[in-house]
Write a protein that holds these residues in place. Structure first.
Motif, PDB file in Angstrom:
ATOM      1  N   MET A 187      34.465  39.022  31.409  1.00 14.59           N
ATOM      2  CA  MET A 187      33.559  38.976  32.547  1.00 14.59           C
ATOM      3  C   MET A 187      33.242  37.518  32.869  1.00 14.59           C
ATOM      4  O   MET A 187      32.862  36.754  31.986  1.00 14.59           O
ATOM      5  N   ARG A 211      36.852  43.881  28.004  1.00 13.75           N
ATOM      6  CA  ARG A 211      37.092  43.281  29.316  1.00 13.75           C
ATOM      7  C   ARG A 211      36.390  41.939  29.405  1.00 13.75           C
ATOM      8  O   ARG A 211      35.241  41.799  28.973  1.00 13.75           O
ATOM      9  N   VAL A 251      42.288  33.358  32.548  1.00 14.00           N
ATOM     10  CA  VAL A 251      42.508  32.267  33.497  1.00 14.00           C
ATOM     11  C   VAL A 251      41.538  31.152  33.117  1.00 14.00           C
ATOM     12  O   VAL A 251      40.318  31.347  33.132  1.00 14.00           O
ATOM     13  N   ILE A 283      32.468  32.975  51.217  1.00 15.03           N
ATOM     14  CA  ILE A 283      32.646  34.177  50.398  1.00 15.03           C
ATOM     15  C   ILE A 283      31.295  34.870  50.268  1.00 15.03           C
ATOM     16  O   ILE A 283      30.298  34.234  49.912  1.00 15.03           O
ATOM     17  N   MET A 320      30.554  39.926  39.420  1.00 12.30           N
ATOM     18  CA  MET A 320      30.274  40.445  40.771  1.00 12.30           C
ATOM     19  C   MET A 320      31.168  41.624  41.123  1.00 12.30           C
ATOM     20  O   MET A 320      30.824  42.446  41.964  1.00 12.30           O
ATOM     21  N   GLY A 378      29.741  34.593  41.449  1.00 12.11           N
ATOM     22  CA  GLY A 378      31.186  34.835  41.464  1.00 12.11           C
ATOM     23  C   GLY A 378      31.961  33.571  41.147  1.00 12.11           C
ATOM     24  O   GLY A 378      31.534  32.466  41.476  1.00 12.11           O
ATOM     25  N   THR A 379      33.110  33.745  40.506  1.00 13.36           N
ATOM     26  CA  THR A 379      33.896  32.589  40.068  1.00 13.36           C
ATOM     27  C   THR A 379      35.318  32.634  40.603  1.00 13.36           C
ATOM     28  O   THR A 379      35.838  33.696  40.956  1.00 13.36           O
ATOM     29  N   GLU A 412      44.742  37.978  28.497  1.00 15.88           N
ATOM     30  CA  GLU A 412      45.016  36.594  28.905  1.00 15.88           C
ATOM     31  C   GLU A 412      43.882  36.113  29.816  1.00 15.88           C
ATOM     32  O   GLU A 412      43.423  36.843  30.698  1.00 15.88           O
TER      33      GLU A 412
END
Ligand SMILES: Cc1cc2nc3c(=O)[nH]c(=O)nc-3n(C[C@H](O)[C@H](O)[C@H](O)COP(=O)(O)OP(=O)(O)OC[C@H]3O[C@@H](n4cnc5c(N)ncnc54)[C@H](O)[C@@H]3O)c2cc1C
Lengths: 264, 793
Positions: free
Chosen positions: A27, A25, A159, A97, A31, A106-107, A157
């Protein structure tokens, strides 16, 4: 937390290789991922930390487009003078946020890839008609979100960035969930190169969605009053202990009017 | 040196370690060779356990042991005891079903512990816990009062018919009925007092340790009362004699009542530490706290007030159902009875009162005392009902209160529901609060808000509470299975510094400061000469701990008494040294002085003489300067006051904002105004939380829907206004300090003021009451239902 292997690649190419493992996964800020791991709701073999990849970070403005790297934190977006100048609504959204700790970690990439139905960024991406860039392709916002916690991303994939066309007017107004402070209803309105667009987050049973009736009304007459009489069918809305579908439908109307008023 | 006497806002000395992250909490304690315990808890509200397979868990890496209910039963381990017995109307005792440490046969709420896995690391224990395979025969659950009372409802305990724990009453039914028969008007109110989840900042934790050489047990635990835990766990659960059991409650990060009780995990780690011969630690994660810490409140009530033509209260009739949860928590039965119905007179002269309380078992987490314990439920009911009375009479809310107040000339005042109030001046607190809140100027603020599109309302509560629990004989006659005195031991060290060992316990209240301030003033020494010790049964005398705003009124009084004994002994020593008569020695400003002369001895000289008794009246007096006093209060204390709240409602969204909050409380003598202000502010924050934000929600089957911070709305800084706190004092007449208590008044007095304000803001929307919490959704529903629907909706 179950045991996993931790990787911190330095390039997108290396990350993609590591993510070829279907049980690995990605990361970004962690968050969302880390609480999921701590509650043992996910059991990845490997966690691929994207935070060491310089090419995923940063904000550039050129030719009427703001491009933001996937690994850019909410705090960076909120405090960016470039974003504040080009799309103030986006900087403001980022500033509201979660809390300071969450914004520092957080992104944007993590938020958009996760497509939490109560997240704020998906509203901006959809209303501004943004383009989501990945390691393999560019995906139009309208094609990207396809259901709660679901997107057009293929397994593995990444981002890499999101580019936002600079709107003529835009604003986002959020009604926070009283407990979590995520969006219980958030409405992002924009008028710009992509036309008049209204995106609703927090309320939809299938995640973020565009509000066609509001878009039609605002295209004719960009004013809060134009939304009088425009309703939101409750069928596809979310209902929970904090807000029934009916209440959410009502709040969509109120938040939309406030957003149009704020956009000027 | 700055003034640090009685009435000085001395900064809290404990905050240095708390605010710099250097407190010593239970989870900070790690014993050599320590193992970690993880509990396997029921995911079902109600199920029969048809089998538990622990083989895979026992074989998992790092696992030292796995235990289930049968293992404890095989060693004759008792159930968790209940500390209070209520009797039914017919005199029979309440139903008191067993509360096994680990479930046996059945689980009765989500979170009910079924097994414990003990391993080298917490991660290994968690891994292995997933391998414990419990087979359940899932049954229908009844988590709410309504569901548990329905005919044919699933039984929580097979032996408790109708799920009825007890059916209790208080007051004079005939006199009350007669009052209603002659009433000019009757106001009626049905209300729910919402269920709350305490959420102390520090989750519960426990470390058990067994010394194989001495056979001694030590339990480190997050407790408000270590001796009570030692007594209950030692005597009733684990059968460990008290001299072999030490209980340590180190720094405790908030309790609000939820850390009074004896919990299963304490017994488990203590017992298991002897089985595995290594220390065993358990720390709750937040999810576990939500489903295993005792919850609070959860009443459904119908109340009626009979009035004469002048709006004087003639009689009050109350019917309450109280949710006990699945098992009786340590003090649960007394909360909706003696801590609730005895308060129903409030600040008013209502001559006849009758209350009926039915306590009900449900498939939910046990419910027990939570900040205020019964008194918030009482004050909410009375104050909301008084507002209904004003509406029924067409009278002003303040005026009807004035007409019915117990006058300050009437003390001591005997209420029709057992209590005798010693002192108070309700007009004084009312007037001070009306003034401080600019009640008179409200309509202008309402009009200004209206111009901004906001609905503004104001609410008032003139509440009373009973705390400083409690006279042991009185509570004993009411069903308490414990004494409620307090104890202090004062050791004046040879060089004159003072160590005070108290049976109370601080979990955030600032005792180390207030008590030191009190003792420094008493002995006339600087505060830095006084240390307060609490929380360790090996160091302190047998005390009852901290709850019910009792620490200063009862524990402080014990200190005062012990100090008197020290001073009396010091006078004898001084008389000897000064060759005077002890009757002529005065103690003042830290000096023993022969009256009318300048001949004196300082405290430190006396203490040195006491421990180095070379020149000493050794025939008449023992050496040493250390005294103990046990203080059993003569009565409860009765803080009260006035809270006024102003809210603004956004009619488009239903969002309620508290814009002003003013409290004027009578907490008796104030030792440290800053600490009192902090206690009141914290209590008001919790009261606003209950009134507007917090509520525990179970679904129809008993799954906990508000089981995390994502769904349980804790009050945050931006939900709160600047809370203005004032005091207007009458002294308690029966304790030596004149103090009443301030720990709970905020949570007790504020909810009715907040809800009164919300209702006032919505007065044109056809309502006279709204149940807590007044969430945006609920308020919007009211506004929406009471205006012409517009096309945009
Ligand atoms: C207390 C708290 C409050 C919050 N409040 C809000 C709020 O008010 N509004 C709001 O919108 N959000 C809120 N969030 C969410 C937060 O702001 C983040 O946006 C969110 O957690 C995801 O971002 P992240 O970078 O942490 O992603 P991560 O947790 O690292 O990842 C989330 C998911 O996305 C995947 N992923 C991450 N990066 C990429 C990538 N570049 N490409 C593909 N997949 C990727 C991961 O594999 C994972 O599945 C809150 C979070 C917390 C903990």
């Amino acid at each position: 937390m179950y045991e996993f292997t931790y990787h911190r690649p330095g390039s997108v190419a290396d990350a993609v290789k590591l993510l070829a493992d279907p049980d690995a996964r990605a990361m970004s800020g962690g968050m969302t991922l880390i609480p999921t791991l701590k509650q043992r709701l996910a059991r990845p073999t490997a966690v691929v930390d994207l935070s060491g990849i310089g090419e995923l970070k940063g904000i550039t403005v050129s030719g009427g487009t703001v491009k933001i790297g996937g690994m850019t934190t909410h705090a960076t977006v909120a405090s960016s003078a470039d974003v504040a100048k080009a799309i103030p609504a986006l900087a403001k959204l980022a500033a509201h946020i979660g809390d300071a700790q969450v914004r520092n970690r957080g992104t944007m990439g993590g938020s958009v890839a996760n497509h939490d139905p109560a997240a704020d960024y998906p509203g901006a991406v959809l209303a501004l008609g943004a383009t989501v860039h990945t390691n393999t392709r560019a995906i139009a916002a309208d094609d990207f979100f396809n259901g709660m916690f679901s997107t057009a991303l293929e397994p593995g994939e990444i981002v890499t960035a999101i580019s936002f066309p600079v709107p003529e007017k835009a604003a986002y107004v959020k009604f926070p969930n009283p407990a979590s402070r995520y969006a219980m209803v958030g409405v992002f309105v924009a008028k710009g190169p992509a036309g008049v667009r209204v995106a609703v987050t927090g309320a939809g049973a299938n995640g973020v969605f565009r509000h066609a009736a509001m878009e039609a009304a605002l295209a004719k007459n960009w004013s809060a009053a134009a939304l009088d009489g425009v309703t939101t069918p409750v069928d596809d809305l979310n209902g929970d202990i904090h807000a029934s579908k009916e209440y959410r439908a009502h709040l969509i109307g109120v938040m939309a009017k406030r957003a149009v008023a704020a956009a000027g | 040196m700055a003034f640090e006497g009685i009435g000085a806002s001395v900064k809290r000395r404990e905050d240095l370690r708390f605010l710099s992250g250097r407190g010593n909490y239970t989870d900070d304690i790690n014993r050599p060779g320590q193992l970690h315990a993880v509990l396997v808890r029921s995911p079902h509200p109600h199920a029969r356990i048809t089998g538990i397979d622990t083989a895979a868990a026992k074989a998992a890496p790092g696992v030292a042991a796995v235990f289930v209910g049968a293992d404890l039963a095989a060693e004759n381990i008792g159930g968790l005891p209940c500390g209070w017995q209520i009797h039914n109307k017919d005199g029979s005792p309440m139903a008191e079903p067993p509360h096994p440490v680990l479930a046996i046969g059945k689980v009765r709420h989500v979170g009910d512990p079924v097994a414990v896995v003990i391993a080298e690391t917490k991660a290994q224990a968690k891994d292995a816990a997933e391998l414990v395979s419990v087979s359940y025969d899932v049954l229908k659950g009844a988590p709410s009062l309504e569901a548990a009372l329905r005919p044919g409802a699933p039984l929580v305990h097979d032996e408790v018919g109708g799920n009825l724990c007890y059916d209790w009453h208080i007051g004079d039914k005939d006199a009350t009925d007669a009052a209603f028969a002659g009433a000019h008007k009757v106001a009626r109110l049905e209300l729910v007092n919402n269920r709350l989840i305490p959420n102390a900042m520090e989750p519960r934790a426990a470390v058990g340790e067994f010394d194989t050489m001495s056979g001694d047990y030590t339990l480190y635990t997050t407790s408000q009362n270590p001796h009570v835990i030692r007594l209950l766990m030692g005597a009733f659960v684990l059968h460990i004699p008290e001299h072999k059991l030490r209980v340590v409650a180190p720094d405790v990060g908030g309790g609000f009542g939820s850390k009074i009780y004896h919990y299963a995990e304490e017994a488990i780690v203590t017992w298991a530490s002897a089985k595995v011969k290594r220390p065993v630690k358990w720390t709750a994660d937040r999810t576990e706290s939500f489903m295993s810490d005792a919850h609070g409140r959860d009443h459904v009530t119908v109340a009626e007030m009979a009035m004469d033509a002048n709006g004087k209260f003639l009689g009050l009739r109350v019917h309450t159902h109280a949710n006990m949860g699945a098992y009786l928590s340590t003090f649960a039965p007394c909360v909706p009875t003696y801590l609730y119905a005895t308060l129903l007179a409030g600040t008013y002269t209502t001559p006849a009162i009758y209350a009926e309380v039915k306590a009900v078992f449900t498939h939910s987490v046990p419910v027990d005392a939570y900040r205020g314990a019964g008194r918030p439920e009482a004050s909410f009911l009375i104050e909301r009902l008084v507002d209904q009375c004003a509406i029924a009479m067409g009278m002003d809310r303040v005026e009807i209160r004035r007409r019915n107040f117990i006058p300050s000339s009437a003390f001591p005042y005997q209420t029709p529901v057992a209590l005798q109030y010693d002192s108070g001046d309700y007009v004084a607190t009312l007037e001070a609060c009306l003034k401080a809140s600019d009640w008179a100027g409200f309509e202008a603020r309402r009009a200004a808000a209206k111009a901004r599109g906001k609905l503004r309302g104001i609410g008032i509560s003139t509440y009373l509470e009973a705390c400083g629990i409690a006279p042991s004989a009185v509570v004993g006659s009411l069903g308490a299975r414990a004494g409620l005195y307090e104890v202090a031991n004062i050791r004046v060290n040879p060089t004159g510094s003072i160590t005070v060992f108290t049976g109370t316990h601080s979990h955030g209240q600032g005792h180390e400061t207030t008590f030191a301030q009190l003792m420094a003033a008493k002995f006339g020494v600087p505060m830095d000469q006084v240390d307060i010790v609490h929380g360790d049964t090996a160091r302190i005398p047998f005390g009852m701990g901290t709850y019910g705003s009792r620490s200063l009124a009862v524990g402080g009084s014990a200190m005062d008494r012990a100090a008197d004994k020290i001073i009396a002994k010091g006078k004898k020593i001084a008389a000897h040294l000064l060759e005077a008569d002890a009757a002529d020695i005065e103690f003042k400003d830290g000096k023993f002085q022969v009256a009318g002369t300048d001949r004196s001895k300082a405290l430190a000289e006396i203490s040195l003489t006491a421990y180095v008794p070379h020149n000493y009246p050794i025939e008449e007096l023992e050496p040493g300067l250390e005294e103990t006093a046990f203080y059993d209060p003569k009565n409860f204390t009765y803080p009260g006051g006035c809270h006024i709240c102003e809210v603004e409602i956004d009619p488009d969204t239903g969002v309620v904002s508290v814009v002003n909050f003013t409290a004027v409380d009578d907490v008796g003598r104030v030792i440290n105004p800053m600490i009192v202000e902090g206690q009141v502010q914290g209590g008001v924050a919790q009261g606003i939380g209950q009134a507007l934000l917090e509520t525990c929600v179970y679904d129809a089957d008993g799954q906990l829907l508000s089981g995390s911070m994502m769904d349980y709305t804790m009050p945050r800084a931006d939900n709160l206004p600047n809370i203005s706190v004032g005091t207007s004092v009458t002294l308690c007449t029966h304790n030596p300090l004149g103090v009443k208590g301030c720990g709970e008044v905020g949570a007790i007095g504020s909810p009715p003021a907040v809800i009164g304000a919300v209702v006032d803001a919505l007065k044109d929307h056809g309502i006279t009451h709204i149940d807590m919490p007044a969430t945006p959704q609920k308020v919007w529903g009211i506004i929406n239902a009471n205006r012409p629907r517009m096309a945009a909706e």
